[in-house]
Write a protein that holds these residues in place. Structure first.
Motif, PDB file in Angstrom:
ATOM      1  N   GLU A 110     -42.239   9.503 -10.938  1.00  0.00           N
ATOM      2  CA  GLU A 110     -43.600   9.427 -10.394  1.00  0.00           C
ATOM      3  C   GLU A 110     -43.607   9.258  -8.874  1.00  0.00           C
ATOM      4  O   GLU A 110     -44.665   9.055  -8.275  1.00  0.00           O
ATOM      5  CB  GLU A 110     -44.355   8.245 -11.043  1.00  0.00           C
ATOM      6  N   ARG A 111     -42.436   9.341  -8.256  1.00  0.00           N
ATOM      7  CA  ARG A 111     -42.334   9.068  -6.829  1.00  0.00           C
ATOM      8  C   ARG A 111     -42.306  10.370  -6.033  1.00  0.00           C
ATOM      9  O   ARG A 111     -41.432  11.215  -6.239  1.00  0.00           O
ATOM     10  CB  ARG A 111     -41.073   8.247  -6.549  1.00  0.00           C
ATOM     11  N   THR A 112     -43.252  10.523  -5.121  1.00  0.00           N
ATOM     12  CA  THR A 112     -43.305  11.703  -4.251  1.00  0.00           C
ATOM     13  C   THR A 112     -42.510  11.433  -2.984  1.00  0.00           C
ATOM     14  O   THR A 112     -42.752  10.449  -2.281  1.00  0.00           O
ATOM     15  CB  THR A 112     -44.754  12.060  -3.887  1.00  0.00           C
ATOM     16  N   ILE A 113     -41.552  12.301  -2.692  1.00  0.00           N
ATOM     17  CA  ILE A 113     -40.747  12.170  -1.469  1.00  0.00           C
ATOM     18  C   ILE A 113     -41.273  13.127  -0.394  1.00  0.00           C
ATOM     19  O   ILE A 113     -41.524  12.728   0.739  1.00  0.00           O
ATOM     20  CB  ILE A 113     -39.264  12.452  -1.761  1.00  0.00           C
ATOM     21  N   LEU A 114     -41.435  14.393  -0.746  1.00  0.00           N
ATOM     22  CA  LEU A 114     -42.010  15.389   0.162  1.00  0.00           C
ATOM     23  C   LEU A 114     -43.187  16.043  -0.549  1.00  0.00           C
ATOM     24  O   LEU A 114     -43.108  16.343  -1.741  1.00  0.00           O
ATOM     25  CB  LEU A 114     -40.969  16.450   0.535  1.00  0.00           C
ATOM     26  N   LYS A 115     -44.264  16.292   0.171  1.00  0.00           N
ATOM     27  CA  LYS A 115     -45.467  16.845  -0.449  1.00  0.00           C
ATOM     28  C   LYS A 115     -45.969  18.037   0.364  1.00  0.00           C
ATOM     29  O   LYS A 115     -46.396  17.896   1.509  1.00  0.00           O
ATOM     30  CB  LYS A 115     -46.564  15.777  -0.539  1.00  0.00           C
ATOM     31  N   GLU A 116     -45.834  19.220  -0.239  1.00  0.00           N
ATOM     32  CA  GLU A 116     -46.368  20.469   0.319  1.00  0.00           C
ATOM     33  C   GLU A 116     -46.001  20.634   1.796  1.00  0.00           C
ATOM     34  O   GLU A 116     -46.850  20.888   2.645  1.00  0.00           O
ATOM     35  CB  GLU A 116     -47.885  20.523   0.117  1.00  0.00           C
ATOM     36  N   LEU A 117     -44.718  20.493   2.082  1.00  0.00           N
ATOM     37  CA  LEU A 117     -44.230  20.633   3.452  1.00  0.00           C
ATOM     38  C   LEU A 117     -43.957  22.101   3.766  1.00  0.00           C
ATOM     39  O   LEU A 117     -43.191  22.764   3.068  1.00  0.00           O
ATOM     40  CB  LEU A 117     -42.946  19.819   3.637  1.00  0.00           C
ATOM     41  N   SER A 118     -44.586  22.603   4.799  1.00  0.00           N
ATOM     42  CA  SER A 118     -44.297  23.934   5.321  1.00  0.00           C
ATOM     43  C   SER A 118     -43.684  23.767   6.710  1.00  0.00           C
ATOM     44  O   SER A 118     -44.255  23.077   7.566  1.00  0.00           O
ATOM     45  CB  SER A 118     -45.571  24.781   5.393  1.00  0.00           C
ATOM     46  N   TRP A 119     -42.557  24.417   6.920  1.00  0.00           N
ATOM     47  CA  TRP A 119     -41.797  24.167   8.155  1.00  0.00           C
ATOM     48  C   TRP A 119     -40.921  25.379   8.442  1.00  0.00           C
ATOM     49  O   TRP A 119     -40.257  25.902   7.540  1.00  0.00           O
ATOM     50  CB  TRP A 119     -40.941  22.913   7.962  1.00  0.00           C
ATOM     51  N   THR A 120     -40.938  25.829   9.680  1.00  0.00           N
ATOM     52  CA  THR A 120     -40.097  26.944  10.102  1.00  0.00           C
ATOM     53  C   THR A 120     -39.269  26.530  11.308  1.00  0.00           C
ATOM     54  O   THR A 120     -39.800  25.988  12.279  1.00  0.00           O
ATOM     55  CB  THR A 120     -40.937  28.180  10.461  1.00  0.00           C
ATOM     56  N   VAL A 121     -37.959  26.771  11.217  1.00  0.00           N
ATOM     57  CA  VAL A 121     -37.032  26.510  12.322  1.00  0.00           C
ATOM     58  C   VAL A 121     -36.484  27.848  12.775  1.00  0.00           C
ATOM     59  O   VAL A 121     -35.848  28.569  11.988  1.00  0.00           O
ATOM     60  CB  VAL A 121     -35.882  25.581  11.880  1.00  0.00           C
ATOM     61  N   ARG A 122     -36.720  28.177  14.031  1.00  0.00           N
ATOM     62  CA  ARG A 122     -36.279  29.471  14.553  1.00  0.00           C
ATOM     63  C   ARG A 122     -34.948  29.339  15.281  1.00  0.00           C
ATOM     64  O   ARG A 122     -34.589  28.261  15.765  1.00  0.00           O
ATOM     65  CB  ARG A 122     -37.355  30.055  15.476  1.00  0.00           C
ATOM     66  N   ASN A 123     -34.278  30.454  15.362  1.00  0.00           N
ATOM     67  CA  ASN A 123     -32.959  30.496  15.992  1.00  0.00           C
ATOM     68  C   ASN A 123     -33.024  29.931  17.412  1.00  0.00           C
ATOM     69  O   ASN A 123     -33.885  30.313  18.210  1.00  0.00           O
ATOM     70  CB  ASN A 123     -32.469  31.949  16.028  1.00  0.00           C
ATOM     71  N   GLY A 124     -32.101  29.028  17.715  1.00  0.00           N
ATOM     72  CA  GLY A 124     -32.011  28.463  19.052  1.00  0.00           C
ATOM     73  C   GLY A 124     -32.860  27.231  19.280  1.00  0.00           C
ATOM     74  O   GLY A 124     -32.785  26.635  20.361  1.00  0.00           O
ATOM     75  N   GLU A 125     -33.668  26.819  18.294  1.00  0.00           N
ATOM     76  CA  GLU A 125     -34.480  25.612  18.451  1.00  0.00           C
ATOM     77  C   GLU A 125     -33.641  24.366  18.181  1.00  0.00           C
ATOM     78  O   GLU A 125     -32.696  24.393  17.393  1.00  0.00           O
ATOM     79  CB  GLU A 125     -35.692  25.655  17.524  1.00  0.00           C
ATOM     80  N   ARG A 126     -34.034  23.278  18.848  1.00  0.00           N
ATOM     81  CA  ARG A 126     -33.345  21.997  18.675  1.00  0.00           C
ATOM     82  C   ARG A 126     -34.378  20.966  18.229  1.00  0.00           C
ATOM     83  O   ARG A 126     -35.225  20.536  19.023  1.00  0.00           O
ATOM     84  CB  ARG A 126     -32.694  21.532  19.987  1.00  0.00           C
ATOM     85  N   TRP A 127     -34.304  20.574  16.955  1.00  0.00           N
ATOM     86  CA  TRP A 127     -35.312  19.732  16.346  1.00  0.00           C
ATOM     87  C   TRP A 127     -34.833  18.292  16.210  1.00  0.00           C
ATOM     88  O   TRP A 127     -33.684  18.041  15.829  1.00  0.00           O
ATOM     89  CB  TRP A 127     -35.668  20.253  14.950  1.00  0.00           C
ATOM     90  N   ALA A 128     -35.737  17.358  16.482  1.00  0.00           N
ATOM     91  CA  ALA A 128     -35.531  15.937  16.168  1.00  0.00           C
ATOM     92  C   ALA A 128     -36.407  15.586  14.972  1.00  0.00           C
ATOM     93  O   ALA A 128     -37.608  15.861  14.985  1.00  0.00           O
ATOM     94  CB  ALA A 128     -35.897  15.066  17.359  1.00  0.00           C
ATOM     95  N   LEU A 129     -35.797  15.003  13.936  1.00  0.00           N
ATOM     96  CA  LEU A 129     -36.527  14.544  12.757  1.00  0.00           C
ATOM     97  C   LEU A 129     -36.592  13.027  12.786  1.00  0.00           C
ATOM     98  O   LEU A 129     -35.571  12.350  12.983  1.00  0.00           O
ATOM     99  CB  LEU A 129     -35.836  14.991  11.458  1.00  0.00           C
TER     100      LEU A 129
END
Length: 477
Positions: free
Chosen positions: A270-289
């Motif tokens: 019954e535990r939701t961890i991620l909910k309807e996440l839409s995410w795009t990472v393009r070549n050469g991008e540097r992401w901080a989470l």
């Protein structure tokens, strides 16, 4: 240690033990807590108000390994946290284990029960009580272990790097709680810190360990005054040029969209961890989470690395290939360099460090194929980059936790991956090595066709190349 030493901890003193990775901090603590036999009268302990004279009853030590589940957790493997089908139905929840620890620590009294509930509230742990132990994040495991230890009401509490793996809010909660304990209770605190700029104000004295020598104890203010400034750059120009000049493979993936997720949801019972996440990472991008402990950061990365079987029921594309369309997990992993608390926890093979690094070329935990001479050469190169020259044949488990993390970082970089995934990469590193790793990340990302995903709870840990941010919010349902 390198030589005999004198050490005294007086009543009401709260101590920080600091030093570089591999300097001998853990060895000093092992001596203090009685893990090494000493000659009679070499060490004396005085606990006048305790009902027991045993060191083990009066001094509790939370080690670095404890935050990843402890050495007794023999059932753990890297994918198990993400695969609930593999969890034994007898596996206890955090609440069950916490209650066991509470009852083992003393009689059930209204005062102790109120203290238990206060700890739960301070650490915001109520939502963890029905969660399987194996599913706790590294930050949640740290809360769990600390709560179990505090139930025992020790006279001296020793904690190895207590703040790593915790989000900013929880770090503040822990500082407040430790400050309160230091002021209101007969509890003395000893913190073992890799980051010597992370010394809380309730600490009264500091001991530095350097090259297996125990230096004289200083007042906190005196230590901070005489501490040498940290360099703003550690990686040499020679290694910088060598990294940028590394040859490229003719088998690289080269896609405009490295990661693409459409309305991805992940649930456990019954535990939701991620909910309807839409995410795009393009070549050469540097992401901080970033995000709170338990918000799903590591779960998100497990989907990308194909460690989470729920990923095959989600709309996920990697390097332009739709997940589940027939691509091999191993074909994908060849192009990903990865380090995380889960990987560190699962790596219990006591093999030479160069073989740990070489396992990154084979995407295995442990090494089961003999590397070619040219593969060993690139392993040595990356070990040299991360300051591990001369440790190639050292058994992995004989290194300090910080040195182990550097070995696993070399393992992540060794195949020159197109996608570099670093989940809390600076865990347990001293200030010099933290800067070194940031320098290496920054230089590596100057190479073509490189994309970065990095998780951290400290904004100052992010290298300057970061250009995108994703913040995850914990779901409370």
């Amino acid at each position: 240690m390198a030589e005999p030493f004198d050490f005294t901890l007086q009543a009401c003193e709260h101590l920080a033990i600091v030093g570089a990775n591999g300097a001998g901090k853990s060895m000093l603590v092992d001596i203090l807590v009685g893990n090494h036999p000493l000659f009679p009268d070499m060490a004396t302990y005085h606990f006048p108000d305790s009902s027991s004279n045993l060191i083990s009853d009066n001094i509790k030590y939370i080690t670095f390994r404890d935050t990843y589940g402890g050495d007794n957790d023999r059932t753990y493997f890297l994918q198990q946290r993400w695969n609930q089908m593999e969890i034994d139905k007898e596996t206890p929840t955090a609440g069950v284990k916490l209650e066991e620890a509470y009852r083992m620590a003393g009689a059930d009294t209204p005062e102790r029960r109120a203290m238990q509930q206060r700890i739960y509230k301070l650490f915001n742990m109520e939502h963890l009580l029905d969660k399987y132990i194996i599913l706790l994040s590294s930050g949640e495991l740290r809360k769990f272990k600390l709560a179990c230890t505090l139930f025992a009401a020790p006279r001296v509490l020793v904690m190895d790097n207590p703040f790593i793996g915790l989000d900013a809010e929880t770090r503040d909660q822990l500082r407040d709680l430790l400050t309160l304990l230091s002021q209101e209770h007969l509890l003395q605190l000893i913190l073992v810190l890799s980051k010597s700029d992370d010394i809380p104000t309730f600490i009264t004295h500091v001991v530095e360990v350097k090259d297996m020598h125990v230096l004289p104890t200083l007042l906190r203010e005196e230590y901070l005054r005489q501490r040498a400034p940290f360099p703003k750059r550690v990686l040499s120009e020679a290694y910088e040029k060598a990294i940028i000049s590394l040859p490229y493979s003719d088998r690289e993936y080269n896609s405009q969209e490295v990661v693409k997720m459409n309305s991805v949801s992940i649930r456990y019972d019954e535990r939701t961890i991620l909910k309807e996440l839409s995410w795009t990472v393009r070549n050469g991008e540097r992401w901080a989470l970033s995000g709170q402990n338990g918000s799903g950061k590591s779960t998100l990365l497990s989907l990308i690395c194909a460690d989470n079987p729920q990923g095959y029921a989600c709309d996920i594309a990697l390097f332009g290939y739709q997940r589940g369309s027939g691509e091999s997990i191993w074909d994908i992993k060849k192009h990903i360099g990865y380090v995380s608390p889960e990987l560190h926890r699962s790596y219990k093979q006591d093999i030479p460090c160069i073989r740990v690094v070489a396992s990154g070329l084979k995407d295995s935990v442990g090494l089961y194929v003999k590397p070619r001479p040219e593969e060993l050469d690139i392993c040595r190169f990356w070990m040299d980059v991360f300051g591990l020259k001369g440790k190639e044949e050292r058994p992995f488990l004989q290194l300090s936790s910080g040195e182990q993390r550097l070995v696993l970082l070399a393992r992540a970089f060794v195949k020159d991956p197109e996608l570099l995934i670093l989940d809390e990469p600076l865990h347990g590193l001293d200030n010099i090595n933290r800067q070194l790793v940031k320098d290496v990340i920054e230089v590596f990302c100057q190479r073509r066709n490189k994309t970065l995903l990095m998780v951290t709870h400290y904004q100052q840990e992010l290298p300057p190349c970061i250009d995108h941010h994703l913040y995850l919010q914990r779901h409370l349902d």
